[in-house]
Write an enzyme that holds these catalytic residues in place. Structure first.
Site, PDB file in Angstrom:
ATOM      1  N   ASP A 152       0.846  -1.328   0.106  1.00 59.95           N
ATOM      2  CA  ASP A 152       0.097  -0.073  -0.143  1.00 59.95           C
ATOM      3  C   ASP A 152       0.926   1.044  -0.173  1.00 59.95           C
ATOM      4  OD1 ASP A 152      -1.815   2.223   0.671  1.00 59.95           O
ATOM      5  OD2 ASP A 152      -2.571   1.430   2.530  1.00 59.95           O
ATOM      6  N   LYS A 181       2.921  11.201  -3.486  1.00 60.87           N
ATOM      7  CA  LYS A 181       1.861  10.253  -4.340  1.00 60.87           C
ATOM      8  C   LYS A 181       1.030  11.350  -4.955  1.00 60.87           C
ATOM      9  CE  LYS A 181      -1.595   6.891  -3.514  1.00 60.87           C
ATOM     10  NZ  LYS A 181      -2.219   6.016  -2.627  1.00 60.87           N
ATOM     11  N   GLU A 190      -7.196   0.625  -4.661  1.00 58.69           N
ATOM     12  CA  GLU A 190      -7.093   0.364  -3.201  1.00 58.69           C
ATOM     13  C   GLU A 190      -8.484  -0.117  -2.575  1.00 58.69           C
ATOM     14  OE1 GLU A 190      -6.070   4.459  -2.032  1.00 58.69           O
ATOM     15  OE2 GLU A 190      -4.215   3.711  -2.985  1.00 58.69           O
ATOM     16  N   ASP A 218     -12.839   5.779   2.073  1.00 57.92           N
ATOM     17  CA  ASP A 218     -11.417   5.695   2.627  1.00 57.92           C
ATOM     18  C   ASP A 218     -10.957   7.265   3.002  1.00 57.92           C
ATOM     19  OD1 ASP A 218      -8.570   5.771   2.671  1.00 57.92           O
ATOM     20  OD2 ASP A 218      -8.181   4.691   1.062  1.00 57.92           O
TER      21      ASP A 218
HETATM   22  P1  ADP Z   1      -3.132   7.407   3.745  1.00 55.07           P
HETATM   23  O1  ADP Z   1      -3.850   6.153   3.121  1.00 55.07           O
HETATM   24  O2  ADP Z   1      -3.629   8.604   3.200  1.00 55.07           O
HETATM   25  O3  ADP Z   1      -1.691   7.124   3.635  1.00 55.07           O
HETATM   26  P2  ADP Z   1      -3.713   6.500   6.440  1.00 55.07           P
HETATM   27  O4  ADP Z   1      -4.988   5.587   6.126  1.00 55.07           O
HETATM   28  O5  ADP Z   1      -2.514   5.946   6.938  1.00 55.07           O
HETATM   29  O6  ADP Z   1      -3.307   7.529   5.259  1.00 55.07           O
HETATM   30  O7  ADP Z   1      -4.179   7.619   7.573  1.00 55.07           O
HETATM   31  C1  ADP Z   1      -3.524   8.478   8.026  1.00 55.07           C
HETATM   32  C2  ADP Z   1      -4.375   9.359   8.957  1.00 55.07           C
HETATM   33  O8  ADP Z   1      -5.102   8.463  10.021  1.00 55.07           O
HETATM   34  C3  ADP Z   1      -3.443  10.257   9.916  1.00 55.07           C
HETATM   35  O9  ADP Z   1      -4.400  11.645   9.744  1.00 55.07           O
HETATM   36  C4  ADP Z   1      -3.761   9.922  11.288  1.00 55.07           C
HETATM   37  O10 ADP Z   1      -3.493  10.858  12.232  1.00 55.07           O
HETATM   38  C5  ADP Z   1      -4.989   9.397  11.201  1.00 55.07           C
HETATM   39  N1  ADP Z   1      -5.098   8.291  12.188  1.00 55.07           N
HETATM   40  C6  ADP Z   1      -4.435   7.379  12.682  1.00 55.07           C
HETATM   41  N2  ADP Z   1      -5.045   6.685  13.783  1.00 55.07           N
HETATM   42  C7  ADP Z   1      -6.160   7.523  14.079  1.00 55.07           C
HETATM   43  C8  ADP Z   1      -7.120   7.397  15.246  1.00 55.07           C
HETATM   44  N3  ADP Z   1      -6.784   6.352  16.271  1.00 55.07           N
HETATM   45  N4  ADP Z   1      -7.934   8.251  15.399  1.00 55.07           N
HETATM   46  C9  ADP Z   1      -7.934   9.173  14.442  1.00 55.07           C
HETATM   47  N5  ADP Z   1      -7.284   9.507  13.306  1.00 55.07           N
HETATM   48  C10 ADP Z   1      -6.056   8.239  13.267  1.00 55.07           C
HETATM   49 MG    MG Z   2      -4.551   4.882   2.045  1.00 49.36          MG
END
Ligand code: ADP
Ligand code: MG
Length: 619
Positions: free
Chosen positions: A23, A87, A187, A211
């Protein structure tokens, strides 16, 4: 017997091999595998460490690269050398991103052209492909370190809305990182796979994948039929995500602590520290009712319901996107069977509630939302590795298989979504007298004209003995075996000629190719029906012209001079109609010609009968 061996499914690898699923996220990236013993997908992590690798790249003054958690701190201390959200730049020109240029705290080169963007760090320039390759290389290294084996093959996920250029850029980044990218998977498709959706090939389901990540929001509506994933619609906001929630908290604290704007502009690191605290608070509030902390003399306090109030407008925005996606998918809300939650930000309880309320259903959230996409990519990788032979994508044909017939039309022998193994035979004949060979062209796709489909192979069946047009019986068989290998054979039944030509196996197609071809067949369906009708009318017209001409040559005595002229005129009119795009006109002219020639046929029949009576051969 002419044979073509084509792996129509994937170009799948039959040997067992470790292929990783990746991912490659805007904010975070992960690498996963299906465990060879437990057969369960798992995200790879070092002992006691996190599976999440922040998609951050730091370059030191010597251009050495650090990726992940360690690079995170440089966002504050050396923003010009710390690349995040690479990205967002994939497959983009400066013109594409100039409205958001202020978002990037590193140097994106403004060449005001349509060529692809570059990022400058120190004295060097990097393309988004280079940058993504650094992240992929880090994931590859980690996987190799943990698995203690070389990792050279991967499945990488991309957003469903990524265009061809962005998908190609992702492939190229993989190659640059030393990875053979076997598939680019959407995704939302990967997330659905992780939940086992689509594994039952008889299921027909509509799935909404919500998402909400760090900086982006995507909603995708998918339809799974017989294990094939079709993207019905996508919507979202490329600048809406967890970062905005953090910012909402920062703004709240600034207000509560009455921090003035000059302090903020002069003390940049204060803002960064507030941001980190805010993210901590946000995560904490996903499972607690209030957050309290101190930063120097500042009191940082926020209650859960306050936080929920702050982000409600942003959540509402995502729901508006969902509404548009449902509308674009051309479905009713009630038709959606399942809602899958993806992305770290869906951990926020009020996000879950809002989504569940809108779709009026419980949401699927039992799998870790950070990991779910990588886990699905690993499942896809495992299928490609051939470890999971009975799985969906090999169970059925993703696209129709057929032959080119008269006028460049596609004649489908094995329709898409057919179960495999399967075998279909059909008879064809020649168009010309004494035609000694027949071209067999094999195509894959849903369009009515072969030129719009994908050519898989072609061969000539030669040595057909001289016979009048229409006499030879050429049987063409399509056989797909359990491995998804297509064998095409051709045999002339009267003479028994068959041929043995081996055509090199062709590599398969990606999910996105399949999706594209399906979408195109839907968007062009109306045109295609019209084109097919026109081609069929033309073919019929040509055949009638040729039959009439032959008849007149053989039977000059049966037709009067006037009739001859009349027939010639009708033939000319038909000939002219064939050059035009009007199938009704062609049909009218065919009918007019038939009207004139009908009595001739009767006369010929009478002549033949009287000839027979007088003892002559009718042949
Ligand atoms: P991406 O797919 O854009 O790379 P992710 O799916 O990894 O991102 O999401 C990252 C986001 O999720 C960040 O903004 C992070 O702060 C938020 N996040 C992670 N854990 C939590 C949580 N327990 N509660 C709220 N937000 C969260
Ligand atoms: Mg993602």
């Amino acid at each position: 017997m002419a044979k073509i061996a084509i792996n129509i499914a994937t170009g799948s690898l039959q040997q067992a091999e470790m292929i990783v699923g990746i991912d490659l996220g805007t904010t975070n990236s992960l690498v996963a595998i299906v465990h060879p013993e437990t057969k369960q997908p798992i995200c790879l992590k070092e002992h006691n460490a996190n599976s999440i690798v922040p998609s951050i790249i730091y370059f030191d003054e010597n251009n050495n690269v650090i990726v992940g958690e360690e690079a995170h701190k440089y966002l504050e201390t050396n923003p010009a050398n710390t690349i995040f959200s690479a990205k967002r730049l994939m497959g983009k020109s400066y013109n594409d991103i100039k409205n958001n240029a202020s978002f990037f705290s590193y140097k994106v080169i403004d060449d005001s052209t349509e060529s692809l963007v570059k990022v400058q760090v120190n004295n060097k320039f990097y393309s988004p492909i280079d940058l993504s390759s650094f992240i992929l290389k880090e994931l590859k290294n980690r996987a190799e370190h943990i698995l203690k084996t070389p990792v050279t093959k991967a499945v990488i996920t991309v957003p469903a809305y990524f265009n061809d250029a962005q998908r190609q850029a992702t492939r190229d980044a993989g190659k640059l990182a030393g990875l053979d990218v076997l598939r680019i998977v959407n995704e939302p498709t990967a997330a659905s796979l992780a939940y086992g959706l689509g594994t039952n090939t008889t299921d027909e389901k509509i799935i909404a994948v919500y998402d909400l990540g760090g900086g982006t929001f995507d909603i995708s509506i998918l339809k799974i039929t017989n294990g094939i994933f079709e993207v019905l619609s996508t919507n979202g906001d490329t600048y809406l995500g967890g970062d905005d929630f953090d910012k909402a908290i920062v703004d709240y604290w600034i207000e509560e602590n009455k921090i003035d704007s000059t302090t903020l502009t002069t003390n940049k690191s204060l803002v960064q520290s507030l941001r980190l605290k805010a993210e901590e608070a946000k995560k904490y509030l996903s499972s607690s009712n209030e957050f309290f902390s101190r930063l120097n003399e500042l009191t940082l306090f926020i209650k859960k319901d306050k936080f929920e109030n702050l982000i409600q407008p942003l959540i509402n925005k995502t729901i508006d996107c969902c509404k548009l996606a449902v509308k674009d998918a051309g479905i009713d809300l009630q038709e959606i069977d399942t809602i899958v939650m993806v992305g770290g930000s869906t951990r926020i309880p009020s996000v879950k509630t809002a989504v569940s309320n809108y779709f009026n259903k419980e949401v699927f959230d039992s799998i870790n939302p950070d990991e779910v996409v990588a886990l699905g990519a690993a499942i896809q990788a495992d299928i490609l590795a051939g470890n999971n032979k009975n799985f969906l994508l090999l169970d059925i044909t993703p696209l129709s298989l057929g032959l080119e017939t008269m006028g460049g039309l596609m004649d489908v022998l094995i329709p898409r979504n057919s179960k495999i193994p399967s075998k279909v035979s059909r008879q064809y004949t020649t168009q010309k007298d004494a035609q000694g060979s027949m071209r067999i062209s094999v195509f894959q796709g849903e369009r009515d004209l072969v030129k719009d489909n994908r050519k898989l192979a072609e061969f000539n069946l030669t040595g057909i003995p001289g016979m009048p047009a229409g006499m030879p019986k050429v049987e063409v068989s399509f056989l797909i075996n359990a491995d998804g290998i297509l064998t095409v054979s051709a045999k002339e039944l009267r003479s028994g000629v068959e041929q043995s030509i081996e055509v090199k196996p062709q590599y398969g197609i990606t999910d996105s190719d399949v999706e594209k071809m399906l979408l195109e067949s839907i968007t062009h369906a109306k045109d295609d029906i019209a084109t097919r009708a026109l081609v069929e009318a033309r073919t019929e017209g040509e055949q009638i012209l040729s039959v009439t001409e032959k008849f007149l040559q053989k039977n000059t005595t049966l037709v009067s001079q006037d009739e001859m002229i009349e027939t010639a005129q009708a033939m000319q009119a038909l000939q002219l109609a064939l050059t035009m795009e009007d199938k009704n006109l062609i049909h009218t002219k065919i009918e007019a010609l038939n009207e004139i020639t009908r009595p001739f046929a009767e006369r010929a029949m009478d002549a033949a009968v009287s000839g027979a009576l007088s003892g002559k051969s009718i042949l």
